[in-house]
Design an enzyme around this catalytic site. Structure first.
Site, PDB file in Angstrom:
ATOM      1  N   THR A  14       0.817  -1.219   0.000  1.00  0.00           N
ATOM      2  CA  THR A  14       0.000   0.000   0.000  1.00  0.00           C
ATOM      3  C   THR A  14       0.844   1.258   0.000  1.00  0.00           C
ATOM      4  O   THR A  14       0.449   2.298  -0.532  1.00  0.00           O
ATOM      5  CB  THR A  14      -0.918  -0.008   1.242  1.00  0.00           C
ATOM      6  OG1 THR A  14      -1.739  -1.169   1.164  1.00  0.00           O
ATOM      7  CG2 THR A  14      -1.785   1.217   1.324  1.00  0.00           C
ATOM      8  N   TYR A  27      -8.059  -0.024  -3.661  1.00  0.00           N
ATOM      9  CA  TYR A  27      -6.865   0.518  -4.312  1.00  0.00           C
ATOM     10  C   TYR A  27      -6.049  -0.658  -4.834  1.00  0.00           C
ATOM     11  O   TYR A  27      -6.311  -1.809  -4.523  1.00  0.00           O
ATOM     12  CB  TYR A  27      -6.019   1.318  -3.320  1.00  0.00           C
ATOM     13  CG  TYR A  27      -5.467   0.446  -2.215  1.00  0.00           C
ATOM     14  CD1 TYR A  27      -6.200   0.223  -1.043  1.00  0.00           C
ATOM     15  CD2 TYR A  27      -4.252  -0.216  -2.343  1.00  0.00           C
ATOM     16  CE1 TYR A  27      -5.726  -0.608  -0.042  1.00  0.00           C
ATOM     17  CE2 TYR A  27      -3.772  -1.055  -1.349  1.00  0.00           C
ATOM     18  CZ  TYR A  27      -4.520  -1.239  -0.206  1.00  0.00           C
ATOM     19  OH  TYR A  27      -4.051  -2.071   0.763  1.00  0.00           O
ATOM     20  N   SER A  60       1.603  -7.649  -0.208  1.00  0.00           N
ATOM     21  CA  SER A  60       2.440  -8.565   0.590  1.00  0.00           C
ATOM     22  C   SER A  60       1.755  -9.891   0.862  1.00  0.00           C
ATOM     23  O   SER A  60       2.399 -10.847   1.315  1.00  0.00           O
ATOM     24  CB  SER A  60       2.857  -7.899   1.905  1.00  0.00           C
ATOM     25  OG  SER A  60       1.785  -7.816   2.813  1.00  0.00           O
ATOM     26  N   THR A  93       1.675  -4.326   4.476  1.00  0.00           N
ATOM     27  CA  THR A  93       1.570  -4.522   5.932  1.00  0.00           C
ATOM     28  C   THR A  93       1.026  -5.894   6.303  1.00  0.00           C
ATOM     29  O   THR A  93       1.186  -6.342   7.421  1.00  0.00           O
ATOM     30  CB  THR A  93       0.625  -3.450   6.506  1.00  0.00           C
ATOM     31  OG1 THR A  93      -0.647  -3.546   5.839  1.00  0.00           O
ATOM     32  CG2 THR A  93       1.207  -2.063   6.328  1.00  0.00           C
ATOM     33  N   ASP A  94       0.371  -6.583   5.365  1.00  0.00           N
ATOM     34  CA  ASP A  94      -0.318  -7.836   5.733  1.00  0.00           C
ATOM     35  C   ASP A  94       0.645  -8.915   6.204  1.00  0.00           C
ATOM     36  O   ASP A  94       0.324  -9.655   7.133  1.00  0.00           O
ATOM     37  CB  ASP A  94      -1.120  -8.378   4.527  1.00  0.00           C
ATOM     38  CG  ASP A  94      -2.331  -7.519   4.221  1.00  0.00           C
ATOM     39  OD1 ASP A  94      -2.994  -7.779   3.199  1.00  0.00           O
ATOM     40  OD2 ASP A  94      -2.590  -6.572   4.992  1.00  0.00           O
ATOM     41  N   LYS A 166       0.551  -7.106  13.114  1.00  0.00           N
ATOM     42  CA  LYS A 166      -0.540  -6.250  12.654  1.00  0.00           C
ATOM     43  C   LYS A 166      -1.790  -6.661  13.423  1.00  0.00           C
ATOM     44  O   LYS A 166      -2.190  -7.821  13.399  1.00  0.00           O
ATOM     45  CB  LYS A 166      -0.752  -6.426  11.147  1.00  0.00           C
ATOM     46  CG  LYS A 166      -1.797  -5.477  10.560  1.00  0.00           C
ATOM     47  CD  LYS A 166      -1.882  -5.603   9.044  1.00  0.00           C
ATOM     48  CE  LYS A 166      -2.895  -4.618   8.463  1.00  0.00           C
ATOM     49  NZ  LYS A 166      -2.954  -4.718   6.964  1.00  0.00           N
ATOM     50  N   GLU A 282       3.386 -27.005  29.547  1.00  0.00           N
ATOM     51  CA  GLU A 282       2.547 -27.699  30.527  1.00  0.00           C
ATOM     52  C   GLU A 282       3.143 -29.093  30.738  1.00  0.00           C
ATOM     53  O   GLU A 282       3.826 -29.606  29.844  1.00  0.00           O
ATOM     54  CB  GLU A 282       1.112 -27.817  30.001  1.00  0.00           C
ATOM     55  CG  GLU A 282       0.439 -26.464  29.752  1.00  0.00           C
ATOM     56  CD  GLU A 282      -0.885 -26.618  29.009  1.00  0.00           C
ATOM     57  OE1 GLU A 282      -1.648 -25.632  28.986  1.00  0.00           O
ATOM     58  OE2 GLU A 282      -1.130 -27.722  28.435  1.00  0.00           O
TER      59      GLU A 282
HETATM   60  N1  DAS Z   1      -2.076  -4.496   0.226  1.00  0.00           N
HETATM   61  C1  DAS Z   1      -1.788  -5.084   1.534  1.00  0.00           C
HETATM   62  C2  DAS Z   1      -0.351  -5.556   1.551  1.00  0.00           C
HETATM   63  O1  DAS Z   1       0.356  -5.424   0.525  1.00  0.00           O
HETATM   64  C3  DAS Z   1      -1.981  -4.097   2.626  1.00  0.00           C
HETATM   65  C4  DAS Z   1      -0.877  -3.093   2.734  1.00  0.00           C
HETATM   66  O2  DAS Z   1       0.015  -3.013   1.930  1.00  0.00           O
HETATM   67  O3  DAS Z   1      -0.903  -2.376   3.683  1.00  0.00           O
HETATM   68  O4  DAS Z   1       0.057  -6.076   2.591  1.00  0.00           O
END
Ligand code: DAS
Length: 326
Positions: A14, A27, A60, A93-94, A166, A282
């Site tokens: 992103t 997007y 990602s 971010t994923d 995340k 455990e």
């Molecule tokens: N499009 C998703 C990714 O590439 C979300 C992002 O980039 O934040 O992980």
């Protein structure tokens, strides 16, 4: 202080995404290439010089070993380049936490390595990517950033790769760390560390470059049956991570199936689907031959187990020692 020379390795996401309108939700990630991005960044007056390489330009969710191998090669080369002061990886971010942890376990701790992303595309109102990038430049330019493991910079916070994950699907405060939350606070004009570097000069924990063995994650739910667990494990599977309920718990029939998998030679790691919290050993783990993931979530447990298996480690006791020390 003379300007830092930073290597920028772009993978898409992103931070390089475009929505086509300031108010659209949907997007396309990975629409801006690194040269155009660095031109955008050039207007910020950052005290650094950049050289950029486009490793990939994808979401990602599509990142895996192929991109990791290329990233690792480029970072290793930059670490050996005396003119390079630090490395920034722009990333979706994923799965950012998995790439960061993989690199954290397979790189020496000699220069800052920082991953950065964005929660909003470049043409969105409130685009956070430039601020996050400017923050990443400040962190990667600081020699004090080395020796803290691979770092993630998101939302004015600095996280250690082994802690970060995340936790929200939207919003610019989508990342948290466990057991440590952030290890520093950063803005484009200031950087404050909490504590001193603790891994300075450390060699890479594991070699990387070979194919990573198949390790599956079994997501546990109420009413899960052993058959459902069995169907997710194939002849190519070399290890199992359980995203258990609560502190890594599973229905007893599933536990019995996991014991059989262990007896067939598959390491079994008990992690949790719960967002935070320890999964400790455990007494039954001794009997079952299971490993407790401690503070690692299922996706990070999988990365660590893959690297251990790739290094030929299958002993449950030694694997537990590796999870304990992370
Ligand atoms: N499009 C998703 C990714 O590439 C979300 C992002 O980039 O934040 O992980």
């Amino acid at each position: 202080m003379s300007a830092s020379h930073l290597k920028i390795l772009a993978t898409g996401g992103t931070i390089a995404g475009i929505a086509g309108s300031a108010i659209r939700h949907d997007y396309r990630p990975g629409q801006i290439d690194i040269e155009d991005y660095l031109e955008k960044v050039g207007g910020l007056g950052l005290e650094a010089e950049f050289s950029g390489t486009q490793i990939a330009n994808i979401g990602s969710e599509d990142i895996g070993p192929d991109v990791w191998i290329r990233l690792h090669e480029e970072i290793a080369s930059a670490l050996d380049d005396a003119d390079c002061h630090g490395i920034i990886v722009t990333h979706g971010t994923d799965t950012l936490e998995e790439t960061a942890f993989l690199l954290d376990l397979t790189l020496p701790m000699t220069k800052p390595v920082v991953l950065v992303g964005a929660m909003r595309p470049a043409d969105a109102v409130g685009y956070d990517g430039l601020r996050n990038f400017a923050n990443a430049v400040r962190v990667a330019s600081d020699p004090e950033a080395a020796g803290r493991g691979v770092l993630v910079v998101m939302g004015d916070r600095v996280f250690a790769a082994r802690d970060v994950r995340k936790v929200r699907t939207r919003g610019t405060d989508a990342f948290r760390g466990f057991p440590r939350d952030s290890i520093g606070l950063v803005t484009p004009s200031a950087l404050d560390w909490f504590g001193a570097p603790w891994r300075s000069g450390e060699a890479a924990c594991f070699d990387f470059g070979t194919a990573l063995p198949e390790v599956v994650i079994l997501y546990v739910f109420a009413g899960m049956t052993p058959e459902i667990a069995t169907r997710q494990v194939s002849g190519q599977t070399r290890g199992v991570v359980v995203a258990g309920v609560g502190e890594g718990n599973v229905p007893d029939p599933v536990r019995q199936e996991l014991v059989r998998m262990r007896q067939d030679g598959l390491p079994v790691i008990r992690s949790s689907r719960t967002d935070e919290g320890l999964v400790d050993r455990e007494p039954e783990d001794d009997t079952n031959g299971f490993v407790a993931a401690r503070t690692l979530n299922p996706q990070k447990s999988r990365i660590l187990l893959q690297l251990l298996l790739a290094a030929g480690e299958t002993d449950a006791g030694r694997i537990q020692a590796e999870f304990d020390r992370r």
